[in-house]
Design a protein around this motif. Sequence first.
Motif, PDB file in Angstrom:
ATOM      1  N   THR A  55       0.842  -1.192   0.000  1.00 24.45           N
ATOM      2  CA  THR A  55       0.000   0.000   0.000  1.00 24.45           C
ATOM      3  C   THR A  55       0.880   1.247   0.000  1.00 24.45           C
ATOM      4  O   THR A  55       2.025   1.224   0.453  1.00 24.45           O
ATOM      5  CB  THR A  55      -0.905   0.039   1.243  1.00 24.45           C
ATOM      6  OG1 THR A  55      -0.078   0.007   2.406  1.00 24.45           O
ATOM      7  CG2 THR A  55      -1.854  -1.138   1.266  1.00 24.45           C
ATOM      8  N   LEU A  56       0.346   2.308  -0.491  1.00 23.98           N
ATOM      9  CA  LEU A  56       1.056   3.577  -0.490  1.00 23.98           C
ATOM     10  C   LEU A  56       0.821   4.281   0.838  1.00 23.98           C
ATOM     11  O   LEU A  56      -0.290   4.292   1.365  1.00 23.98           O
ATOM     12  CB  LEU A  56       0.562   4.460  -1.638  1.00 23.98           C
ATOM     13  CG  LEU A  56       0.869   3.969  -3.043  1.00 23.98           C
ATOM     14  CD1 LEU A  56       0.210   4.898  -4.059  1.00 23.98           C
ATOM     15  CD2 LEU A  56       2.359   3.935  -3.284  1.00 23.98           C
ATOM     16  N   ARG A  57       1.873   4.890   1.353  1.00 22.89           N
ATOM     17  CA  ARG A  57       1.765   5.665   2.590  1.00 22.89           C
ATOM     18  C   ARG A  57       2.371   7.038   2.338  1.00 22.89           C
ATOM     19  O   ARG A  57       3.366   7.174   1.648  1.00 22.89           O
ATOM     20  CB  ARG A  57       2.494   4.965   3.727  1.00 22.89           C
ATOM     21  CG  ARG A  57       1.865   3.627   4.041  1.00 22.89           C
ATOM     22  CD  ARG A  57       2.684   2.869   5.043  1.00 22.89           C
ATOM     23  NE  ARG A  57       2.252   1.486   5.031  1.00 22.89           N
ATOM     24  CZ  ARG A  57       1.647   0.914   6.040  1.00 22.89           C
ATOM     25  NH1 ARG A  57       1.416   1.584   7.137  1.00 22.89           N
ATOM     26  NH2 ARG A  57       1.273  -0.345   5.952  1.00 22.89           N
ATOM     27  N   ARG A  58       1.754   8.028   2.942  1.00 27.19           N
ATOM     28  CA  ARG A  58       2.205   9.398   2.719  1.00 27.19           C
ATOM     29  C   ARG A  58       3.385   9.708   3.620  1.00 27.19           C
ATOM     30  O   ARG A  58       3.357   9.467   4.821  1.00 27.19           O
ATOM     31  CB  ARG A  58       1.063  10.360   3.001  1.00 27.19           C
ATOM     32  CG  ARG A  58       1.414  11.765   2.637  1.00 27.19           C
ATOM     33  CD  ARG A  58       0.204  12.647   2.650  1.00 27.19           C
ATOM     34  NE  ARG A  58       0.559  13.934   2.115  1.00 27.19           N
ATOM     35  CZ  ARG A  58       0.082  15.065   2.570  1.00 27.19           C
ATOM     36  NH1 ARG A  58      -0.811  15.079   3.523  1.00 27.19           N
ATOM     37  NH2 ARG A  58       0.465  16.189   2.039  1.00 27.19           N
ATOM     38  N   ASP A  59       4.425  10.270   3.013  1.00 29.71           N
ATOM     39  CA  ASP A  59       5.601  10.701   3.753  1.00 29.71           C
ATOM     40  C   ASP A  59       5.299  12.087   4.312  1.00 29.71           C
ATOM     41  O   ASP A  59       5.087  13.031   3.548  1.00 29.71           O
ATOM     42  CB  ASP A  59       6.812  10.733   2.818  1.00 29.71           C
ATOM     43  CG  ASP A  59       8.093  11.096   3.532  1.00 29.71           C
ATOM     44  OD1 ASP A  59       8.088  11.134   4.777  1.00 29.71           O
ATOM     45  OD2 ASP A  59       9.102  11.331   2.843  1.00 29.71           O
ATOM     46  N   GLY A  63       5.404  14.936   1.685  1.00 33.46           N
ATOM     47  CA  GLY A  63       4.044  14.946   1.186  1.00 33.46           C
ATOM     48  C   GLY A  63       3.831  13.996   0.031  1.00 33.46           C
ATOM     49  O   GLY A  63       2.749  13.931  -0.535  1.00 33.46           O
ATOM     50  N   GLU A  64       4.855  13.231  -0.339  1.00 35.46           N
ATOM     51  CA  GLU A  64       4.747  12.271  -1.433  1.00 35.46           C
ATOM     52  C   GLU A  64       4.295  10.925  -0.906  1.00 35.46           C
ATOM     53  O   GLU A  64       4.513  10.589   0.251  1.00 35.46           O
ATOM     54  CB  GLU A  64       6.108  12.108  -2.121  1.00 35.46           C
ATOM     55  CG  GLU A  64       6.585  13.334  -2.827  1.00 35.46           C
ATOM     56  CD  GLU A  64       7.939  13.124  -3.465  1.00 35.46           C
ATOM     57  OE1 GLU A  64       8.496  12.012  -3.353  1.00 35.46           O
ATOM     58  OE2 GLU A  64       8.438  14.063  -4.078  1.00 35.46           O
ATOM     59  N   TYR A  65       3.649  10.165  -1.777  1.00 38.46           N
ATOM     60  CA  TYR A  65       3.227   8.816  -1.415  1.00 38.46           C
ATOM     61  C   TYR A  65       4.294   7.833  -1.837  1.00 38.46           C
ATOM     62  O   TYR A  65       4.820   7.885  -2.936  1.00 38.46           O
ATOM     63  CB  TYR A  65       1.891   8.488  -2.086  1.00 38.46           C
ATOM     64  CG  TYR A  65       0.741   9.204  -1.449  1.00 38.46           C
ATOM     65  CD1 TYR A  65       0.062   8.654  -0.367  1.00 38.46           C
ATOM     66  CD2 TYR A  65       0.335  10.466  -1.887  1.00 38.46           C
ATOM     67  CE1 TYR A  65      -1.001   9.304   0.226  1.00 38.46           C
ATOM     68  CE2 TYR A  65      -0.714  11.123  -1.298  1.00 38.46           C
ATOM     69  CZ  TYR A  65      -1.375  10.542  -0.227  1.00 38.46           C
ATOM     70  OH  TYR A  65      -2.419  11.203   0.361  1.00 38.46           O
ATOM     71  N   ARG A  66       4.636   6.912  -0.919  1.00 39.18           N
ATOM     72  CA  ARG A  66       5.667   5.906  -1.182  1.00 39.18           C
ATOM     73  C   ARG A  66       5.177   4.547  -0.718  1.00 39.18           C
ATOM     74  O   ARG A  66       4.262   4.441   0.082  1.00 39.18           O
ATOM     75  CB  ARG A  66       6.945   6.250  -0.443  1.00 39.18           C
ATOM     76  CG  ARG A  66       7.516   7.587  -0.827  1.00 39.18           C
ATOM     77  CD  ARG A  66       8.678   7.931   0.089  1.00 39.18           C
ATOM     78  NE  ARG A  66       9.070   9.319  -0.121  1.00 39.18           N
ATOM     79  CZ  ARG A  66      10.189   9.683  -0.702  1.00 39.18           C
ATOM     80  NH1 ARG A  66      11.034   8.783  -1.130  1.00 39.18           N
ATOM     81  NH2 ARG A  66      10.477  10.945  -0.863  1.00 39.18           N
TER      82      ARG A  66
END
Length: 67
Positions: A55-59, A63-66
């Motif tokens: 799953t993508l999680r926000r840094d 503010g980017e999704y990783r």
Amino acid sequence: MPAILFSPLVKWTLAAMGGAMVVQWAVKEARRINDELEAQRRVRVRVTDREARPTLRRDPATGEYRL
């Protein structure tokens, strides 16, 4: 030397035959491409285990999704 003259009926007949050949070729190509896409779609593996799916999680810093 005189040019060969065809009657309009012969010209229209040749044009219709050429058009029919182009349509037949286009239909055959469309069916071939759809068959290839269908085969690829059947081969594709689907992930059924939702926990194993990444799953993508926000840094919060950027503010980017990783992953």
